[in-house]
Design a protein around this motif. Structure first.
Motif, PDB file in Angstrom:
ATOM      1  N   ILE A   1       1.087  -1.343   0.118  1.00 35.65           N
ATOM      2  CA  ILE A   1       0.059  -0.024   0.174  1.00 35.65           C
ATOM      3  C   ILE A   1       0.946   1.315  -0.215  1.00 35.65           C
ATOM      4  O   ILE A   1       0.656   2.093  -0.813  1.00 35.65           O
ATOM      5  CB  ILE A   1      -0.772  -0.067   1.125  1.00 35.65           C
ATOM      6  CG1 ILE A   1      -1.896  -1.058   1.147  1.00 35.65           C
ATOM      7  CG2 ILE A   1      -1.807   1.292   1.320  1.00 35.65           C
ATOM      8  CD1 ILE A   1      -2.773  -1.378   2.536  1.00 35.65           C
ATOM      9  N   ALA A   2       1.744   1.091   0.755  1.00 37.64           N
ATOM     10  CA  ALA A   2       2.729   2.396   1.089  1.00 37.64           C
ATOM     11  C   ALA A   2       3.605   2.856  -0.245  1.00 37.64           C
ATOM     12  O   ALA A   2       3.737   4.008  -0.765  1.00 37.64           O
ATOM     13  CB  ALA A   2       3.661   2.038   2.006  1.00 37.64           C
ATOM     14  N   ILE A   3       3.975   1.581  -0.982  1.00 34.53           N
ATOM     15  CA  ILE A   3       4.699   2.068  -2.339  1.00 34.53           C
ATOM     16  C   ILE A   3       3.807   2.018  -3.511  1.00 34.53           C
ATOM     17  O   ILE A   3       4.320   2.447  -4.600  1.00 34.53           O
ATOM     18  CB  ILE A   3       5.958   1.282  -2.380  1.00 34.53           C
ATOM     19  CG1 ILE A   3       5.388  -0.377  -2.447  1.00 34.53           C
ATOM     20  CG2 ILE A   3       6.791   1.195  -1.191  1.00 34.53           C
ATOM     21  CD1 ILE A   3       6.549  -1.304  -2.935  1.00 34.53           C
ATOM     22  N   GLU A   4       2.391   1.451  -3.353  1.00 41.04           N
ATOM     23  CA  GLU A   4       1.723   1.332  -4.506  1.00 41.04           C
ATOM     24  C   GLU A   4       2.230   0.623  -5.418  1.00 41.04           C
ATOM     25  O   GLU A   4       2.352   0.683  -6.625  1.00 41.04           O
ATOM     26  CB  GLU A   4       1.169   2.699  -4.914  1.00 41.04           C
ATOM     27  CG  GLU A   4       0.555   3.566  -3.860  1.00 41.04           C
ATOM     28  CD  GLU A   4      -0.062   4.948  -4.512  1.00 41.04           C
ATOM     29  OE1 GLU A   4       0.321   5.431  -5.631  1.00 41.04           O
ATOM     30  OE2 GLU A   4      -0.696   5.829  -3.944  1.00 41.04           O
ATOM     31  N   ASN A   5       2.905  -0.528  -5.096  1.00 38.76           N
ATOM     32  CA  ASN A   5       3.561  -1.392  -5.867  1.00 38.76           C
ATOM     33  C   ASN A   5       3.445  -2.969  -5.262  1.00 38.76           C
ATOM     34  O   ASN A   5       3.808  -3.072  -4.350  1.00 38.76           O
ATOM     35  CB  ASN A   5       4.877  -0.931  -6.254  1.00 38.76           C
ATOM     36  CG  ASN A   5       5.642  -1.557  -7.412  1.00 38.76           C
ATOM     37  OD1 ASN A   5       5.282  -2.903  -7.874  1.00 38.76           O
ATOM     38  ND2 ASN A   5       6.349  -0.716  -8.383  1.00 38.76           N
ATOM     39  N   SER A   6       3.071  -3.780  -6.144  1.00 37.10           N
ATOM     40  CA  SER A   6       3.071  -5.194  -5.751  1.00 37.10           C
ATOM     41  C   SER A   6       4.621  -5.821  -5.609  1.00 37.10           C
ATOM     42  O   SER A   6       4.554  -7.188  -4.903  1.00 37.10           O
ATOM     43  CB  SER A   6       2.397  -6.069  -6.384  1.00 37.10           C
ATOM     44  OG  SER A   6       2.552  -6.042  -7.672  1.00 37.10           O
ATOM     45  N   THR A   7       5.672  -5.361  -6.023  1.00 39.30           N
ATOM     46  CA  THR A   7       6.774  -6.076  -6.074  1.00 39.30           C
ATOM     47  C   THR A   7       7.683  -4.943  -5.463  1.00 39.30           C
ATOM     48  O   THR A   7       8.524  -4.414  -6.160  1.00 39.30           O
ATOM     49  CB  THR A   7       7.141  -6.315  -7.479  1.00 39.30           C
ATOM     50  OG1 THR A   7       6.981  -5.342  -8.258  1.00 39.30           O
ATOM     51  CG2 THR A   7       6.525  -7.525  -7.965  1.00 39.30           C
ATOM     52  N   PRO A   8       7.810  -4.650  -4.231  1.00 38.96           N
ATOM     53  CA  PRO A   8       8.908  -3.905  -3.570  1.00 38.96           C
ATOM     54  C   PRO A   8      10.538  -4.473  -3.733  1.00 38.96           C
ATOM     55  O   PRO A   8      10.555  -5.548  -3.826  1.00 38.96           O
ATOM     56  CB  PRO A   8       8.449  -3.953  -1.841  1.00 38.96           C
ATOM     57  CG  PRO A   8       7.837  -5.039  -1.825  1.00 38.96           C
ATOM     58  CD  PRO A   8       7.301  -5.283  -3.016  1.00 38.96           C
ATOM     59  N   SER A   9      11.230  -3.351  -3.838  1.00 39.02           N
ATOM     60  CA  SER A   9      12.427  -3.682  -3.861  1.00 39.02           C
ATOM     61  C   SER A   9      13.208  -4.130  -2.488  1.00 39.02           C
ATOM     62  O   SER A   9      12.540  -3.788  -1.566  1.00 39.02           O
ATOM     63  CB  SER A   9      13.455  -2.540  -4.546  1.00 39.02           C
ATOM     64  OG  SER A   9      13.496  -1.450  -3.460  1.00 39.02           O
ATOM     65  N   LYS A  10      14.559  -4.507  -2.533  1.00 42.43           N
ATOM     66  CA  LYS A  10      15.161  -4.817  -1.169  1.00 42.43           C
ATOM     67  C   LYS A  10      15.283  -3.663  -0.473  1.00 42.43           C
ATOM     68  O   LYS A  10      15.022  -3.753   0.814  1.00 42.43           O
ATOM     69  CB  LYS A  10      16.495  -5.601  -1.389  1.00 42.43           C
ATOM     70  CG  LYS A  10      16.272  -7.016  -2.201  1.00 42.43           C
ATOM     71  CD  LYS A  10      17.620  -7.611  -2.334  1.00 42.43           C
ATOM     72  CE  LYS A  10      17.525  -9.269  -2.927  1.00 42.43           C
ATOM     73  NZ  LYS A  10      18.959  -9.790  -3.120  1.00 42.43           N
ATOM     74  N   LEU A  11      15.557  -2.467  -1.095  1.00 41.92           N
ATOM     75  CA  LEU A  11      15.921  -1.279  -0.333  1.00 41.92           C
ATOM     76  C   LEU A  11      14.688  -0.992   0.400  1.00 41.92           C
ATOM     77  O   LEU A  11      14.579  -0.553   1.554  1.00 41.92           O
ATOM     78  CB  LEU A  11      16.412  -0.161  -1.147  1.00 41.92           C
ATOM     79  CG  LEU A  11      16.557   1.026  -0.703  1.00 41.92           C
ATOM     80  CD1 LEU A  11      17.802   1.164   0.484  1.00 41.92           C
ATOM     81  CD2 LEU A  11      17.118   2.193  -1.779  1.00 41.92           C
ATOM     82  N   GLN A  12      13.581  -1.039  -0.431  1.00 40.95           N
ATOM     83  CA  GLN A  12      12.179  -0.606   0.136  1.00 40.95           C
ATOM     84  C   GLN A  12      11.860  -1.561   1.430  1.00 40.95           C
ATOM     85  O   GLN A  12      11.170  -0.904   2.550  1.00 40.95           O
ATOM     86  CB  GLN A  12      10.987  -0.526  -0.990  1.00 40.95           C
ATOM     87  CG  GLN A  12      11.058   0.557  -1.845  1.00 40.95           C
ATOM     88  CD  GLN A  12      10.239   0.277  -3.223  1.00 40.95           C
ATOM     89  OE1 GLN A  12      10.001  -0.820  -3.540  1.00 40.95           O
ATOM     90  NE2 GLN A  12       9.651   1.421  -3.711  1.00 40.95           N
ATOM     91  N   VAL A  13      12.021  -2.634   1.101  1.00 41.22           N
ATOM     92  CA  VAL A  13      11.516  -3.839   2.538  1.00 41.22           C
ATOM     93  C   VAL A  13      12.476  -3.334   3.671  1.00 41.22           C
ATOM     94  O   VAL A  13      12.007  -3.430   4.778  1.00 41.22           O
ATOM     95  CB  VAL A  13      12.120  -5.222   1.971  1.00 41.22           C
ATOM     96  CG1 VAL A  13      12.124  -6.196   3.183  1.00 41.22           C
ATOM     97  CG2 VAL A  13      11.210  -5.693   0.939  1.00 41.22           C
TER      98      VAL A  13
END
Length: 342
Positions: free
Chosen positions: A245-257
């Motif tokens: 929800i926060a990134i509005e993307n279903s495939t977060p990157s390692k950095l985002q995680v």
């Protein structure tokens, strides 16, 4: 926060009593918990949350239920295993028991092994074996220590712990059990009275009542405890939904995680999300009012609170839950986290 109450004759804690604490104590405690939470998040260990695996949490919850421990003890044991208490290290550095234990075992093992990559490989194997061989013992020790911080009548004795370990075919002695407790205490520098999300929930319920927010206190508290259990057991799925929800993307990157770790470890966010969800279930007509009150108390935006509730409800009900808001979970109001009590 729920006030202490007399224990019933049969030894069962009837639960917290609200509206029994002075406003000054409530405000001081709220500021203390908020400051503690912010300080921990500002110095978050890289591997925070590593030992909150669903199987570990379920083991602790089931064993706490078997031993008839009170609600707070199960959370205390989980957080003690991953303790976020000040370890009396320089610069107020925080540590966690299992992570600290791994570091100590690695330093001890690698210091006695030479020979490049092959030596490091055998060293890590040795550390891993030590962790695996003593993990259940250490876990039981954390539950024992947590029970001793709670009401004395429900503490887990050495005989009870040994009987359980023997039922799992472990052959520990009472001396080894005592040494395991001491190992946990020494690793954490005896700082074991850690705060739990339940303390945040109960305190916020007390503040809401003090501020004139009409709540079904007992039923809401009961619902919050059930939801807190659920969030501990469904931690990865719920926070994965929040991240997307926060990134509005279903495939977060390692950095985002990695950056999202502060959201996963934010007890204040967890507490307001739990209360919001509980209120939505019990009294949806008053939900918006409670969300606004929680925003005023903590500085966490209504949007973030609602997003958390959405993630929890989606896990409970499935993908049929409608979403109305988008945004970054955990966003704080610009004027700070804590506002004065009314």
């Amino acid at each position: 926060m729920g006030s202490p109450v007399p224990v019933e004759p049969w030894g069962r804690d009837p639960g917290p009593v609200f509206s029994g604490v002075t406003p000054e104590i409530i405000e001081d405690t709220l500021i203390h918990l908020a400051t503690e939470n912010e300080q921990y998040l500002s110095e978050l260990p890289e591997h925070a949350g590593s030992f909150k695996d669903t199987r570990i949490v379920e083991f602790i919850f089931l064993l706490s239920e078997k031993w008839r421990l009170d609600q707070s003890t199960r959370y205390q044991a989980v957080e003690l295993l991953e303790s976020k208490e000040n370890c009396a290290l320089s610069n107020c550095e925080f540590c966690r028991f299992m992570i600290k234990q791994v570091e100590q075992l690695w330093e001890s093992s690698s210091g006695s092994v030479k020979g490049g990559a092959q030596g490091q490989g055998s060293s890590w194997t040795s550390v891993r074996d030590q962790i695996v061989n003593t993990f259940v013992l250490r876990l039981v020790s954390c539950i024992q220590l947590a029970s001793k911080l709670s009401l004395h009548y429900s503490r887990v004795t050495s005989d009870t712990a040994l009987k359980f370990l023997q039922s799992l075919k472990y052959s520990y002695t009472k001396q080894e059990l005592l040494e395991s407790e001491l190992a946990v205490l020494n690793t954490l520098h005896f700082h074991i009275n850690v705060s739990t999300p339940l303390a945040y929930v109960e305190l916020l319920l007390e503040v809401l009542g003090h501020n004139g927010c009409l709540l079904p206190a007992k039923s809401l508290h009961h619902m919050c405890v059930q939801l807190l259990d659920f969030c501990y057991l469904s931690r990865e799925t719920i926070y994965d939904t929040l991240l997307k929800i926060a990134i509005e993307n279903s495939t977060p990157s390692k950095l985002q995680v990695a950056k999202f770790l502060t959201v996963k470890e934010d007890f204040m966010l967890l507490a307001v999300g739990i209360i919001s969800t509980g209120m939505f279930i019990l009294s949806p007509g008053h939900w918006e009012q409670v969300v606004e009150h929680l925003n005023c108390i903590t500085g966490i935006t209504p949007q973030s609170i609602k997003e958390f509730s959405y993630a929890v409800l989606r896990r409970i009900l499935g993908s049929t839950v409608p979403r109305q808001h988008h945004g970054t979970c955990g966003t704080k109001a610009p004027k700070g986290r804590i506002l004065p009590l009314k």
